[in-house]
Design a protein around this motif. Structure first.
Motif, PDB file in Angstrom:
ATOM      1  N   GLY A  79       0.759  -1.243   0.000  1.00  0.00           N
ATOM      2  CA  GLY A  79       0.000   0.000   0.000  1.00  0.00           C
ATOM      3  C   GLY A  79       0.788   1.290   0.000  1.00  0.00           C
ATOM      4  N   ALA A  80       2.107   1.226  -0.102  1.00  0.00           N
ATOM      5  CA  ALA A  80       2.920   2.447  -0.117  1.00  0.00           C
ATOM      6  C   ALA A  80       2.795   3.172  -1.451  1.00  0.00           C
ATOM      7  CB  ALA A  80       4.381   2.111   0.147  1.00  0.00           C
ATOM      8  N   TYR A  81       2.958   4.497  -1.375  1.00  0.00           N
ATOM      9  CA  TYR A  81       3.024   5.349  -2.561  1.00  0.00           C
ATOM     10  C   TYR A  81       4.413   5.960  -2.601  1.00  0.00           C
ATOM     11  CZ  TYR A  81      -1.967   4.848  -3.110  1.00  0.00           C
ATOM     12  OH  TYR A  81      -3.215   4.320  -3.318  1.00  0.00           O
ATOM     13  N   LEU A  82       4.892   6.274  -3.797  1.00  0.00           N
ATOM     14  CA  LEU A  82       6.244   6.774  -3.970  1.00  0.00           C
ATOM     15  C   LEU A  82       6.244   8.246  -4.328  1.00  0.00           C
ATOM     16  CD1 LEU A  82       7.672   3.786  -6.047  1.00  0.00           C
ATOM     17  CD2 LEU A  82       7.533   4.046  -3.558  1.00  0.00           C
ATOM     18  N   LYS A  83       6.983   9.031  -3.564  1.00  0.00           N
ATOM     19  CA  LYS A  83       7.124  10.466  -3.829  1.00  0.00           C
ATOM     20  C   LYS A  83       8.506  10.696  -4.410  1.00  0.00           C
ATOM     21  CE  LYS A  83       6.735  14.989  -3.591  1.00  0.00           C
ATOM     22  NZ  LYS A  83       7.761  15.446  -4.520  1.00  0.00           N
ATOM     23  N   CYS A  84       8.523  11.118  -5.667  1.00  0.00           N
ATOM     24  CA  CYS A  84       9.789  11.437  -6.332  1.00  0.00           C
ATOM     25  C   CYS A  84      10.349  12.738  -5.789  1.00  0.00           C
ATOM     26  CB  CYS A  84       9.572  11.566  -7.837  1.00  0.00           C
ATOM     27  SG  CYS A  84       9.097  10.033  -8.628  1.00  0.00           S
ATOM     28  N   HIS A  85      11.663  12.813  -5.761  1.00  0.00           N
ATOM     29  CA  HIS A  85      12.343  14.061  -5.417  1.00  0.00           C
ATOM     30  C   HIS A  85      11.915  15.121  -6.443  1.00  0.00           C
ATOM     31  CE1 HIS A  85      15.627  16.941  -5.046  1.00  0.00           C
ATOM     32  NE2 HIS A  85      15.823  16.442  -3.845  1.00  0.00           N
ATOM     33  N   PRO A  86      11.765  16.375  -6.038  1.00  0.00           N
ATOM     34  CA  PRO A  86      11.314  17.415  -6.970  1.00  0.00           C
ATOM     35  C   PRO A  86      12.179  17.575  -8.223  1.00  0.00           C
ATOM     36  CG  PRO A  86      11.259  18.236  -4.732  1.00  0.00           C
ATOM     37  CD  PRO A  86      11.915  16.890  -4.684  1.00  0.00           C
ATOM     38  N   LEU A  87      13.436  17.199  -8.150  1.00  0.00           N
ATOM     39  CA  LEU A  87      14.328  17.359  -9.297  1.00  0.00           C
ATOM     40  C   LEU A  87      14.534  16.051 -10.069  1.00  0.00           C
ATOM     41  CD1 LEU A  87      16.964  19.708  -7.613  1.00  0.00           C
ATOM     42  CD2 LEU A  87      14.945  20.333  -8.952  1.00  0.00           C
ATOM     43  N   THR A  88      13.662  15.081  -9.871  1.00  0.00           N
ATOM     44  CA  THR A  88      13.767  13.794 -10.562  1.00  0.00           C
ATOM     45  C   THR A  88      13.576  13.964 -12.070  1.00  0.00           C
ATOM     46  OG1 THR A  88      12.930  12.654  -8.605  1.00  0.00           O
ATOM     47  CG2 THR A  88      12.797  11.453 -10.684  1.00  0.00           C
ATOM     48  N   SER A  89      14.399  13.275 -12.835  1.00  0.00           N
ATOM     49  CA  SER A  89      14.312  13.366 -14.302  1.00  0.00           C
ATOM     50  C   SER A  89      13.037  12.695 -14.813  1.00  0.00           C
ATOM     51  CB  SER A  89      15.529  12.702 -14.954  1.00  0.00           C
ATOM     52  OG  SER A  89      15.447  11.293 -14.805  1.00  0.00           O
ATOM     53  N   ILE A  90      12.578  13.156 -15.966  1.00  0.00           N
ATOM     54  CA  ILE A  90      11.376  12.588 -16.587  1.00  0.00           C
ATOM     55  C   ILE A  90      11.594  11.112 -16.898  1.00  0.00           C
ATOM     56  CG2 ILE A  90       9.915  12.696 -18.655  1.00  0.00           C
ATOM     57  CD1 ILE A  90      10.421  15.760 -18.619  1.00  0.00           C
ATOM     58  N   GLY A  91      12.798  10.763 -17.339  1.00  0.00           N
ATOM     59  CA  GLY A  91      13.104   9.363 -17.644  1.00  0.00           C
ATOM     60  C   GLY A  91      12.951   8.463 -16.439  1.00  0.00           C
ATOM     61  N   LEU A  92      13.420   8.909 -15.281  1.00  0.00           N
ATOM     62  CA  LEU A  92      13.287   8.107 -14.065  1.00  0.00           C
ATOM     63  C   LEU A  92      11.829   8.005 -13.640  1.00  0.00           C
ATOM     64  CD1 LEU A  92      14.374   6.454 -11.734  1.00  0.00           C
ATOM     65  CD2 LEU A  92      14.932   8.589 -10.551  1.00  0.00           C
ATOM     66  N   VAL A  93      11.082   9.084 -13.731  1.00  0.00           N
ATOM     67  CA  VAL A  93       9.653   9.047 -13.383  1.00  0.00           C
ATOM     68  C   VAL A  93       8.945   8.015 -14.262  1.00  0.00           C
ATOM     69  CG1 VAL A  93       7.490  10.347 -13.353  1.00  0.00           C
ATOM     70  CG2 VAL A  93       9.580  11.416 -12.510  1.00  0.00           C
ATOM     71  N   THR A  94       9.249   8.021 -15.558  1.00  0.00           N
ATOM     72  CA  THR A  94       8.654   7.056 -16.484  1.00  0.00           C
ATOM     73  C   THR A  94       9.022   5.626 -16.087  1.00  0.00           C
ATOM     74  OG1 THR A  94       8.701   8.668 -18.276  1.00  0.00           O
ATOM     75  CG2 THR A  94       8.528   6.356 -18.915  1.00  0.00           C
ATOM     76  N   ASN A  95      10.293   5.413 -15.760  1.00  0.00           N
ATOM     77  CA  ASN A  95      10.755   4.089 -15.337  1.00  0.00           C
ATOM     78  C   ASN A  95      10.003   3.625 -14.088  1.00  0.00           C
ATOM     79  OD1 ASN A  95      12.419   2.212 -13.700  1.00  0.00           O
ATOM     80  ND2 ASN A  95      13.911   2.419 -15.338  1.00  0.00           N
ATOM     81  N   LEU A  96       9.843   4.523 -13.118  1.00  0.00           N
ATOM     82  CA  LEU A  96       9.140   4.180 -11.870  1.00  0.00           C
ATOM     83  C   LEU A  96       7.671   3.855 -12.140  1.00  0.00           C
ATOM     84  CD1 LEU A  96      10.731   6.909  -9.588  1.00  0.00           C
ATOM     85  CD2 LEU A  96      11.134   4.436  -9.431  1.00  0.00           C
ATOM     86  N   ASN A  98       6.426   2.670 -14.897  1.00  0.00           N
ATOM     87  CA  ASN A  98       6.382   1.369 -15.570  1.00  0.00           C
ATOM     88  C   ASN A  98       6.599   0.218 -14.585  1.00  0.00           C
ATOM     89  OD1 ASN A  98       5.891   2.493 -18.091  1.00  0.00           O
ATOM     90  ND2 ASN A  98       8.055   2.577 -18.637  1.00  0.00           N
ATOM     91  N   ARG A  99       7.477   0.410 -13.635  1.00  0.00           N
ATOM     92  CA  ARG A  99       7.796  -0.671 -12.691  1.00  0.00           C
ATOM     93  C   ARG A  99       6.737  -0.833 -11.597  1.00  0.00           C
ATOM     94  NH1 ARG A  99      13.484  -2.135  -9.673  1.00  0.00           N
ATOM     95  NH2 ARG A  99      12.625  -3.849  -8.467  1.00  0.00           N
ATOM     96  N   PHE A 100       6.262   0.282 -11.044  1.00  0.00           N
ATOM     97  CA  PHE A 100       5.378   0.208  -9.879  1.00  0.00           C
ATOM     98  C   PHE A 100       3.925   0.553 -10.176  1.00  0.00           C
ATOM     99  CE2 PHE A 100       9.653   1.196  -8.193  1.00  0.00           C
ATOM    100  CZ  PHE A 100       9.835   0.059  -7.431  1.00  0.00           C
ATOM    101  N   GLY A 101       3.656   1.108 -11.343  1.00  0.00           N
ATOM    102  CA  GLY A 101       2.306   1.545 -11.695  1.00  0.00           C
ATOM    103  C   GLY A 101       2.181   3.047 -11.525  1.00  0.00           C
ATOM    104  N   ALA A 102       1.625   3.704 -12.527  1.00  0.00           N
ATOM    105  CA  ALA A 102       1.490   5.164 -12.496  1.00  0.00           C
ATOM    106  C   ALA A 102       0.665   5.628 -11.301  1.00  0.00           C
ATOM    107  CB  ALA A 102       0.872   5.666 -13.799  1.00  0.00           C
ATOM    108  N   ASP A 103      -0.293   4.805 -10.872  1.00  0.00           N
ATOM    109  CA  ASP A 103      -1.152   5.171  -9.749  1.00  0.00           C
ATOM    110  C   ASP A 103      -0.414   5.166  -8.409  1.00  0.00           C
ATOM    111  OD1 ASP A 103      -1.004   2.312 -10.089  1.00  0.00           O
ATOM    112  OD2 ASP A 103      -2.659   2.111  -8.660  1.00  0.00           O
ATOM    113  N   LYS A 104       0.793   4.608  -8.369  1.00  0.00           N
ATOM    114  CA  LYS A 104       1.581   4.544  -7.125  1.00  0.00           C
ATOM    115  C   LYS A 104       2.635   5.650  -7.039  1.00  0.00           C
ATOM    116  CE  LYS A 104      -0.250   0.996  -5.124  1.00  0.00           C
ATOM    117  NZ  LYS A 104      -0.808   1.104  -3.780  1.00  0.00           N
ATOM    118  N   ILE A 105       2.749   6.460  -8.100  1.00  0.00           N
ATOM    119  CA  ILE A 105       3.745   7.524  -8.135  1.00  0.00           C
ATOM    120  C   ILE A 105       3.055   8.867  -7.896  1.00  0.00           C
ATOM    121  CG2 ILE A 105       5.578   8.620  -9.495  1.00  0.00           C
ATOM    122  CD1 ILE A 105       6.012   5.586  -8.891  1.00  0.00           C
ATOM    123  N   ILE A 106       3.507   9.571  -6.871  1.00  0.00           N
ATOM    124  CA  ILE A 106       2.968  10.891  -6.550  1.00  0.00           C
ATOM    125  C   ILE A 106       3.748  11.926  -7.360  1.00  0.00           C
ATOM    126  CG2 ILE A 106       2.559  12.577  -4.721  1.00  0.00           C
ATOM    127  CD1 ILE A 106       2.636  10.149  -2.743  1.00  0.00           C
TER     128      ILE A 106
END
Length: 187
Positions: A79-96, A98-106
């Motif tokens: 049930g955890a959600y993932l909060k990306c660092h504000p300076l995270t690259s678009i490529g890493l956000v896309t990778n996350l 794809n791996r964890f589900g878009a609904d789990k990425i804040i």
């Protein structure tokens, strides 16, 4: 202000020794202050919803050297959600996503401090102050560091000194804040 020795071994020794100091009134006050008077240095937008369990991820520049993705995957399944660092690259956000589900990425532009305030459970790694702030706020904190780390990060000596069998001990943190030798200087 945190005055840390350049030597990782010396920094660990200082923090371990500081956890043995008696907790003072000043240490209690500083602990409370960390929990109540922390600022959102990124000035991000408000979240539209709150989350019970948020893991604050390291930035693009160090995420692969810091975070244990197997532990994160297990937490997301719980049930955890993932909060990306504000300076995270678009490529890493896309990778996350794809791996964890878009609904789990804040959204990385959402205020981490607001999420921290509203979460009951917080996850992070030793490179972030978010776990220390969460501890001072009385939150349950889980660490998501790699078991074998490539280096010592800014807060690594503090986290390792206050860890008791994988749990962060608020009294050890208060002892560090009470110590005249810890390198933590009230400002």
């Amino acid at each position: 202000v945190y005055m840390k020795p350049a030597s990782a071994a010396r920094a660990y020794q200082i923090m371990r020794t500081s956890t043995l100091e008696p907790i003072t009134e000043e240490g209690e006050m500083l602990f409370k202050d960390i929990g109540t008077n922390n600022n959102d240095k990124y000035n991000l937008k408000k979240a539209r919803k709150s989350y019970k369990f948020v893991i604050f991820l390291a930035g693009t520049n160090c995420i692969n050297d810091v975070m244990d993705f197997d532990k994160i995957e297990n937490a997301v399944k719980q049930g955890a959600y993932l909060k990306c660092h504000p300076l995270t690259s678009i490529g890493l956000v896309t990778n996350l996503k794809n791996r964890f589900g878009a609904d789990k990425i804040i959204d990385k532009k959402v205020s981490g401090h607001q999420l921290l305030e509203e979460a009951a459970i917080v996850g992070c790694a030793e490179n972030s102050e978010m776990g220390l702030v969460a501890l001072a706020k009385g939150k349950t904190v889980y660490m998501f560091d790699l078991a074998k780390r490539s280096r010592s990060w800014t807060y690594t000596p503090i986290y390792r000194a206050i860890s008791d069998n994988g749990r962060l001990n608020p009294n050890k943190f208060k002892s560090i804040l009470s110590s005249r030798y810890s390198g933590l200087i009230p400002s």
